[in-house]
Design a protein around this motif. Structure first.
Motif, short mmCIF file in Angstrom:
data_model
loop_
_atom_site.label_atom_id
_atom_site.label_comp_id
_atom_site.label_asym_id
_atom_site.label_seq_id
_atom_site.Cartn_x
_atom_site.Cartn_y
_atom_site.Cartn_z
N LEU A 61 0.82 -1.21 0.00
CA LEU A 61 0.00 0.00 0.00
C LEU A 61 0.85 1.26 0.00
CD1 LEU A 61 -2.81 -1.07 2.51
CD2 LEU A 61 -3.01 -0.84 0.04
N ASN A 64 2.29 1.68 -3.53
CA ASN A 64 1.26 2.15 -4.45
C ASN A 64 0.91 3.62 -4.21
OD1 ASN A 64 -2.14 2.10 -4.91
ND2 ASN A 64 -0.81 1.45 -6.58
N LYS A 218 -10.41 -4.40 -10.36
CA LYS A 218 -9.83 -4.55 -9.02
C LYS A 218 -10.21 -5.90 -8.41
CE LYS A 218 -9.95 0.44 -8.18
NZ LYS A 218 -8.50 0.65 -8.25
N SER A 222 -7.46 -8.92 -7.42
CA SER A 222 -7.37 -9.41 -6.04
C SER A 222 -7.71 -10.89 -5.96
CB SER A 222 -8.32 -8.59 -5.15
OG SER A 222 -8.26 -9.03 -3.82
N GLY A 286 -0.09 -1.39 -7.79
CA GLY A 286 -1.51 -1.63 -7.61
C GLY A 286 -1.84 -3.11 -7.56
N ALA A 289 -0.76 -4.39 -4.17
CA ALA A 289 -1.69 -3.98 -3.13
C ALA A 289 -2.99 -4.78 -3.19
CB ALA A 289 -2.00 -2.49 -3.26
N LEU A 290 -3.49 -5.05 -4.39
CA LEU A 290 -4.71 -5.84 -4.52
C LEU A 290 -4.49 -7.29 -4.11
CD1 LEU A 290 -6.04 -4.38 -7.89
CD2 LEU A 290 -7.17 -4.23 -5.67
N HIS A 298 -8.16 -1.16 -1.60
CA HIS A 298 -7.41 -0.41 -2.61
C HIS A 298 -8.15 0.88 -2.99
CE1 HIS A 298 -5.67 0.33 -6.72
NE2 HIS A 298 -4.59 0.11 -6.01
#
Length: 386
Positions: A61, A64, A218, A222, A286, A289-290, A298
């Motif tokens: 995170l 990102n 997203k 994930s 990204g 983070a996902l 996110h």
């Protein structure tokens, strides 16, 4: 050797041999490190373990967030000073540079291995590549054709769309307290950023068309990383060619003509390439983070970035933001804090539930000892009473 013996003697020969030995040990250590790195990336399971080890939720995170702030400045430079008003073609350049960098990683054996083809249907990878093209391309087109306020309204609508889509696709529910925190965040962001709602029919259609692909993008990123052994780089390598193909199909519809007549000098090209490098880092961070958190987290991170930029401009540069926007940003930050604490609490509860229970109750242990004693007790030699 006679000259070396006469100049340095036996000490000189030992010094040279020691230098050669040190150089050989350094080269061997470097080769061992390269071999170890290659072995760690050769299987998808090992590569996934390494990603989880070095890129946890906090690292992913933070990475990102920093890249997202940098690409805002980079795209502002490209769109403003450079005057490159071709958002879909700019996205196309971003993904072409990303695919080129991934090809270099693969040539150097630094690209993590992908899971077996049977573990993930081709339709899932193809769908992810398609929604990536629409999500990235329509986002830049929406930013160009809409005011900042309308663009922020569309971004706020992504949060409930993700919650609804995850419920219908994966039966994933959100607790009441987390839903309330997300509502507070959305209201705070709306008060802080939605100051000019200039309506444009074409821009509004683009913004509405962007909401669903952005949410599904997203969710798929994930889901594929958390339920399978896909790493961020391996998934980018498989899906980027599909994204590039559909961006080419979108260019004639959403980009104005004249991209070939643009002034491609050293200054303009350098700015666009820097933006492309930041775009690759944004896509990678990204994806990390996902994979480490969730699609909703996110989105909350993106709204946190908006609040930080707004409050930073007011505190550091004394920008005329207005007290209404400041109160909205503070309210959104409070909601984000509550949402983050609830997410951490749920993660700890899940981790504690998954721990194996090795201890046995004392009564069970005692009964087991009694059984053992009775099993091995000596025979009774007391004479029987007749």
């Amino acid at each position: 050797m006679g000259l070396l013996d006469s100049l340095f003697g036996n000490g000189g020969r030992r010094f040279i041999k020691r230098k050669d030995s040190d150089a050989g040990e350094a080269g061997q250590a470097l080769e061992d490190l390269r071999g170890s790195l290659y072995n760690e990336l050769r299987t998808s399971e090992a590569a996934k373990r390494q990603q989880r080890r070095f890129c946890g939720p906090v690292v992913a995170l933070t990475f990102n967030f920093m890249v997202a702030v940098g690409i805002i400045l980079g795209n502002k430079l490209v769109m403003g000073r450079v005057g490159f008003n071709f958002p879909i073609f700019l996205t196309f350049i971003h993904y072409c540079c990303a695919w080129l960098l991934l090809a270099i990683f693969k040539a150097l054996s630094l690209l993590p291995a992908a899971p077996p083809a049977k573990s993930t249907p081709f339709s899932s990878l193809f769908s992810l590549g398609v929604v990536m093209a629409f999500a990235s391309g329509l986002a830049n087109a929406s930013l160009k054709h809409n005011s900042v306020g309308f663009y922020q309204m569309a971004k706020i609508a992504v949060t409930p769309t993700i919650v609804i889509a995850e419920f219908f696709l994966f039966k994933k529910t959100v607790s009441f307290h987390k839903a309330l925190a997300l509502a507070v965040v959305s209201v705070g962001i709306a008060v802080a950023t939605v100051t000019d709602l200039e309506f444009n029919l074409f821009g509004a259609c683009i913004a509405l068309a962007w909401i669903v692909p952005s949410s599904v993008n997203k969710i798929l990123w994930s889901n594929l990383q958390q339920q399978t052994n896909w790493t961020a780089l391996a998934l980018m390598w498989r899906t980027t060619p599909v994204t590039i193909f559909f961006l080419v199909a979108l260019m004639p519809w959403l980009d104005p003509p004249g991209v070939l007549s643009f002034k491609w000098d050293v200054h303009n090209t350098s700015a666009i390439l820097i933006s492309a490098l930041l775009g690759f880092l944004l896509q990678w961070s990204g994806a990390l983070a996902l994979g480490a958190t969730s699609a909703t987290s996110h989105v909350v991170l993106g709204q946190f970035k908006t609040c930080v930029i707004l409050l930073g401009g007011y505190l550091l540069f004394s920008s005329d933001t207005g007290w209404t926007s400041i109160c909205g940003a503070v309210t959104a930050l409070g909601g984000m804090t509550v949402y983050t604490s609830l997410s951490i609490k749920e993660s700890r509860e899940k981790a504690s539930d998954q721990l194996p229970k090795h201890s046995l109750p004392p009564q069970k242990l005692k009964s087991t000892e009694d059984d053992d004693n009775s099993r091995y007790s000596p025979p009774d030699h007391t004479p029987a009473v007749v």
